[in-house]
Each structure stands twice: as structure tokens, then as C-alpha cells.
Enzyme design. Structure first.
Site, short mmCIF file in Angstrom:
data_model
loop_
_atom_site.label_atom_id
_atom_site.label_comp_id
_atom_site.label_asym_id
_atom_site.label_seq_id
_atom_site.Cartn_x
_atom_site.Cartn_y
_atom_site.Cartn_z
N SER A 140 -22.08 -21.05 -8.90
CA SER A 140 -20.76 -21.08 -8.27
C SER A 140 -20.02 -19.82 -8.69
O SER A 140 -20.34 -19.19 -9.70
CB SER A 140 -19.98 -22.32 -8.73
OG SER A 140 -18.62 -22.24 -8.37
N TYR A 153 -16.19 -27.77 -15.76
CA TYR A 153 -17.07 -27.32 -14.67
C TYR A 153 -17.36 -25.83 -14.79
O TYR A 153 -18.52 -25.40 -14.69
CB TYR A 153 -16.41 -27.64 -13.34
CG TYR A 153 -17.17 -27.16 -12.12
CD1 TYR A 153 -18.32 -27.82 -11.71
CD2 TYR A 153 -16.72 -26.08 -11.37
CE1 TYR A 153 -19.01 -27.39 -10.59
CE2 TYR A 153 -17.41 -25.65 -10.25
CZ TYR A 153 -18.55 -26.30 -9.86
OH TYR A 153 -19.24 -25.88 -8.75
#
Length: 255
Positions: A140, A153
Site C-alpha cells: 500500500s 496498518y
């Protein structure tokens, strides 16, 4: 093998039942690969591979190394050695740092980091033995920069990029390449669910909530999952054999 022709290759896609994983699985099939998808939702996995014996699925939780190994063994026995691993399974949790307890950090690391590591460990030996392999982790932009309210995250995705770079250095002379793709906010059901939570918690309209996501992308839009799939296809192809240890951003110029 050259270009995007993956005929005869066996690909395993974790989290392949929906979102980016499903788009990747479909793209691999179209390029000629035999595809096995894994995940926890049997119905979604069945829908992803369709009918017929060419492709298949295995129900497995990526946080369980024994289940991952069993899925890999089953897939290899049924469709041949796995030559392409797309470690896509992931999840996100949003909370202020001071409200992110140990359980949040453990969950983010278990799914996003260890899920990649377990899958890579399960397939790497045979790849090295055969002198060919492609491992692609779906990370990501959160693996390359920080975002507020997703510290756990971001930490896990940064760790994935570190894993990729280290494993690439370790395998550089084996015929195996190891890379990551780093999408920005992508038009998936995961993002849709996040939008629903924002609307519910804040009272904002869906359009206002969506604007918070797309503002990070200079192109002002969500990424199409097929764009991520195309990057993965290239990394799996023969013309990308000199590309390893990279974190390729698919985010409209955000990074």
C-alpha cells in the site's frame, strides 16, 4: 516465457475472492496462468475461479501458517508447483493511536505482514529448486508514507515493504524475484465498507467521506483494481526478471 504470456504458470493469489485479489486472479487467468485463490469465504472463492477444472481454490486463513502450507500443498498436488505467488490478503483498522490497543497492532501484523511471510515461506523452497519464481506482495502507499488514524496498518505495511526488500536481496541469484505493489485508495468493497463506517460515525454524506479518500490522489480519483492487476502481471512476466526488491506505486502520482 516473455512479456505478459503466463501460459503454463501456476499462480496462487491469497485473498483472491474479492477486490484487488479477484482482479489480479482474473488478469492472471486471461494471461494464460492456472490460478488458485485462497481466502476465508468459500462462496467468493468459487465465484472468482468459476466452473471447470483449470483453476481452483482453497479455504485458508493467512494468519494460520499450517493452513497456508496445507493450501499450498493441495494446490501444488492438484495443479502443479506454484511459480507465481501474489500475497494479497490484507485488512485495515482505523483508530486514533491512543485508542489502538495491542489487539489492533497484533491483528494488523498477523494479517498484513505474517500472512505474506507465511505464504512466501510455503512456496519459496520449490521456486528456488526449480530456478524460477515470482513473489509479489500487495502492500500500500501506507507502506511508504504515514496516514493519520491508521498507525497499526501503516506499521504493518511498512514492514511488508521491508520484508520484500530483504527477501529480494536474499534470493537475488536464485531465479526468484520479490516485489511489492503499493496502491493508493482503491475502488474495492474494503474502501466501500470504510466509507460506510465514516458516514455512520460522523454523519457526513458519502460524497464528503469519499472526498477524504480521493484527496490523496493528485488525479482526484480512486484507483481501479485492474490497474493494480496490470502492474502485478508485468512483475510476473519474463521481461521483469531484472526487477526485484521494488515497491511499485500505483497511486496517481501521490508518491
Amino acid at each position: 516465457m516473455s512479456g505478459m504470456d503466463l501460459q503454463g504458470r501456476h499462480a496462487l493469489v491469497t485473498g483472491g475472492g474479492r477486490g484487488i485479489g479477484r482482479a489480479i486472479a482474473e488478469a492472471l487467468m486471461q494471461a494464460g496462468a492456472t490460478v488458485t485463490v485462497t481466502g476465508r469465504d468459500r462462496a467468493a472463492l468459487e465465484a472468482a475461479v468459476g466452473e471447470g477444472a483449470a483453476h481452483g481454490f482453497a479455504v485458508a486463513d493467512v494468519t494460520d501458517p499450517a493452513a497456508v502450507q496445507a493450501a499450498v500443498d493441495q494446490a501444488a498436488a492438484q495443479r502443479g508447483p506454484i511459480q507465481l505467488l501474489i500475497a494479497n490478503a490484507g485488512t485495515a483498522a482505523s483508530a486514533p493511536f491512543l485508542k489502538s490497543g495491542p489487539d489492533v497492532f497484533r491483528r494488523m501484523l498477523d494479517v498484513n505482514l505474517l500472512g505474506v511471510a507465511y505464504a512466501a515461506q510455503a512456496v519459496l523452497g520449490p521456486m528456488i529448486e526449480h530456478g524460477f519464481g515470482r513473489i509479489v506482495a500487495v502492500a500500500s502507499t501506507a507502506g511508504l508514507k504515514g496516514y493519520p488514524y491508521v498507525t497499526a496498518y501503516c506499521a504493518a505495511k511498512h514492514a511488508v515493504v521491508g520484508l520484500v526488500r530483504s527477501l529480494a536481496a536474499e534470493t537475488v541469484r536464485t531465479g526468484v524475484t520479490v516485489n511489492a505493489v503499493c496502491p493508493g485508495f482503491t475502488d474495492t468493497d474494503l474502501v466501500a465498507e470504510s466509507l460506510d463506517r465514516i458516514v455512520q460515525k460522523t454523519g457526513r454524506s458519502r460524497e464528503e467521506a469519499l472526498s477524504e479518500f480521493v484527496k490523496h490522489n493528485p488525479q482526484g480519483r480512486l484507483i481501479d483494481p485492474r490497474e493494480v492487476a496490470d502492474a502485478v502481471l508485468w512483475l510476473c512476466g519474463g521481461n521483469a526478471r531484472s526487477v526485484t526488491g521494488q515497491a511499485i506505486v500505483v497511486a496517481g502520482g501521490e508518491i
